[in-house]
Motif scaffolding. Structure first.
Motif, short mmCIF file in Angstrom:
data_model
loop_
_atom_site.label_atom_id
_atom_site.label_comp_id
_atom_site.label_asym_id
_atom_site.label_seq_id
_atom_site.Cartn_x
_atom_site.Cartn_y
_atom_site.Cartn_z
N THR A 44 1.08 7.57 -4.87
CA THR A 44 0.45 7.95 -6.14
C THR A 44 -0.90 8.61 -5.90
O THR A 44 -1.28 9.54 -6.60
CB THR A 44 0.30 6.74 -7.08
OG1 THR A 44 -0.46 5.72 -6.44
CG2 THR A 44 1.66 6.19 -7.47
N LYS A 45 -1.63 8.17 -4.87
CA LYS A 45 -2.91 8.82 -4.55
C LYS A 45 -2.67 10.25 -4.06
O LYS A 45 -3.39 11.18 -4.45
CB LYS A 45 -3.68 8.03 -3.50
CG LYS A 45 -5.02 8.68 -3.17
CD LYS A 45 -5.93 7.79 -2.42
CE LYS A 45 -7.30 8.36 -2.13
NZ LYS A 45 -7.61 9.71 -2.46
N THR A 46 -1.67 10.43 -3.21
CA THR A 46 -1.35 11.78 -2.72
C THR A 46 -1.06 12.71 -3.89
O THR A 46 -1.55 13.84 -3.95
CB THR A 46 -0.14 11.73 -1.76
OG1 THR A 46 -0.51 10.95 -0.62
CG2 THR A 46 0.30 13.11 -1.33
N GLY B 283 0.77 -1.23 0.00
CA GLY B 283 0.00 0.00 0.00
C GLY B 283 0.80 1.29 0.00
O GLY B 283 0.25 2.36 -0.23
N ARG B 284 2.10 1.22 0.26
CA ARG B 284 2.91 2.45 0.32
C ARG B 284 2.94 3.16 -1.04
O ARG B 284 2.78 4.36 -1.13
CB ARG B 284 4.34 2.16 0.80
CG ARG B 284 4.43 1.63 2.21
CD ARG B 284 4.15 2.68 3.24
NE ARG B 284 5.30 3.56 3.35
CZ ARG B 284 5.31 4.70 4.02
NH1 ARG B 284 4.23 5.09 4.64
NH2 ARG B 284 6.38 5.44 4.09
N ILE C 52 -1.07 16.33 -9.52
CA ILE C 52 0.29 16.19 -10.02
C ILE C 52 0.34 14.91 -10.84
O ILE C 52 0.04 13.83 -10.34
CB ILE C 52 1.31 16.12 -8.86
CG1 ILE C 52 1.23 17.42 -8.04
CG2 ILE C 52 2.71 15.87 -9.39
CD1 ILE C 52 1.95 17.36 -6.71
N ASN C 53 0.72 15.05 -12.11
CA ASN C 53 0.73 13.92 -13.02
C ASN C 53 2.10 13.26 -13.06
O ASN C 53 3.12 13.94 -13.18
CB ASN C 53 0.33 14.40 -14.42
CG ASN C 53 -0.23 13.29 -15.27
OD1 ASN C 53 -0.31 12.14 -14.86
ND2 ASN C 53 -0.61 13.64 -16.48
N ILE C 54 2.14 11.93 -12.99
CA ILE C 54 3.39 11.19 -13.08
C ILE C 54 3.72 11.00 -14.55
O ILE C 54 2.91 10.47 -15.31
CB ILE C 54 3.27 9.82 -12.37
CG1 ILE C 54 2.99 10.05 -10.88
CG2 ILE C 54 4.53 8.99 -12.59
CD1 ILE C 54 2.63 8.77 -10.13
N LEU D 85 4.71 15.79 -0.68
CA LEU D 85 5.20 14.53 -0.11
C LEU D 85 5.91 14.76 1.22
O LEU D 85 5.77 13.97 2.16
CB LEU D 85 6.10 13.81 -1.11
CG LEU D 85 5.36 13.30 -2.36
CD1 LEU D 85 6.35 12.87 -3.44
CD2 LEU D 85 4.42 12.17 -2.02
N LYS D 86 6.69 15.84 1.32
CA LYS D 86 7.35 16.18 2.59
C LYS D 86 6.29 16.44 3.68
O LYS D 86 6.43 15.97 4.80
CB LYS D 86 8.21 17.43 2.44
CG LYS D 86 9.58 17.18 1.89
CD LYS D 86 10.39 16.36 2.83
CE LYS D 86 11.65 17.03 3.26
NZ LYS D 86 12.55 16.09 3.94
N GLU D 87 5.26 17.16 3.30
CA GLU D 87 4.19 17.49 4.23
C GLU D 87 3.51 16.23 4.76
O GLU D 87 3.04 16.18 5.89
CB GLU D 87 3.19 18.39 3.52
CG GLU D 87 2.13 19.00 4.39
CD GLU D 87 1.25 19.94 3.57
OE1 GLU D 87 1.72 21.02 3.20
OE2 GLU D 87 0.10 19.54 3.29
N GLN D 88 3.46 15.19 3.91
CA GLN D 88 2.84 13.92 4.30
C GLN D 88 3.79 13.02 5.08
O GLN D 88 3.44 11.90 5.43
CB GLN D 88 2.36 13.18 3.04
CG GLN D 88 1.23 13.89 2.31
CD GLN D 88 -0.06 13.90 3.10
OE1 GLN D 88 -0.45 12.88 3.66
NE2 GLN D 88 -0.70 15.05 3.16
#
Length: 143
Positions: free
Chosen positions: A21-23, A15-16, A29-31, A59-62
């Motif tokens: 990718t959900k975040t 799940g990581r 934000i598109n990969i 991502l840092k915020e998460q």
């Protein structure tokens, strides 16, 4: 001609990757490209995204361990031996490739390959001297 790549240090748990990718998706934000290198317990997820600064912050915020790296993106002729021609330019000058991965998308009629090299400025100079098409960040983030 340098492109920003986001690297995320992830525990190798179910799940990581889905949560990362959900975040990104939740923040629009598109990969554009990704690579995963893993060991038994941890992995490094490398991403080219549509907005690297925003992705890094989100991502840092998460609470993720995130870093930004400069890489080069090269337009590679899409024919047998096309990649070999590019790699030979770097090999002839003794530039080591630390890792590389390819885009799913295309730039014109050519493929796009991302390189992390030990001397990025020298690699850019050599590839430009050989008329290899390098893509800038804006071109890569919007492929």
């Amino acid at each position: 001609m340098k492109v920003k790549q986001i690297s995320i240090f992830l525990e190798n748990q179910s799940g990581r990757l889905a949560r990362v990718t959900k975040t990104l998706g939740d923040h629009h934000i598109n990969i554009r490209a990704l690579s995963i290198a893993d060991t038994t317990d941890f992995g490094i997820l490398r991403l080219i995204v549509s907005d690297p600064e925003k992705a890094w912050g989100v991502l840092k915020e998460q609470g993720y361990t995130v870093s930004a790296t400069e890489i080069i993106a090269v337009q590679v002729p899409d024919h047998p031996g096309g990649l070999a021609e590019i790699l030979q330019v770097l090999d002839d000058c003794g530039i080591n490739i630390e890792y590389m991965y390819a885009f799913v998308g295309r730039s014109g009629n050519d493929a796009v390959v991302v390189f992390r090299v030990e001397n990025i400025d020298r690699a850019i100079e050599l590839l430009q001297q050989k008329d290899v098409k390098l893509l800038c960040g804006k071109e890569v983030y919007n492929v």
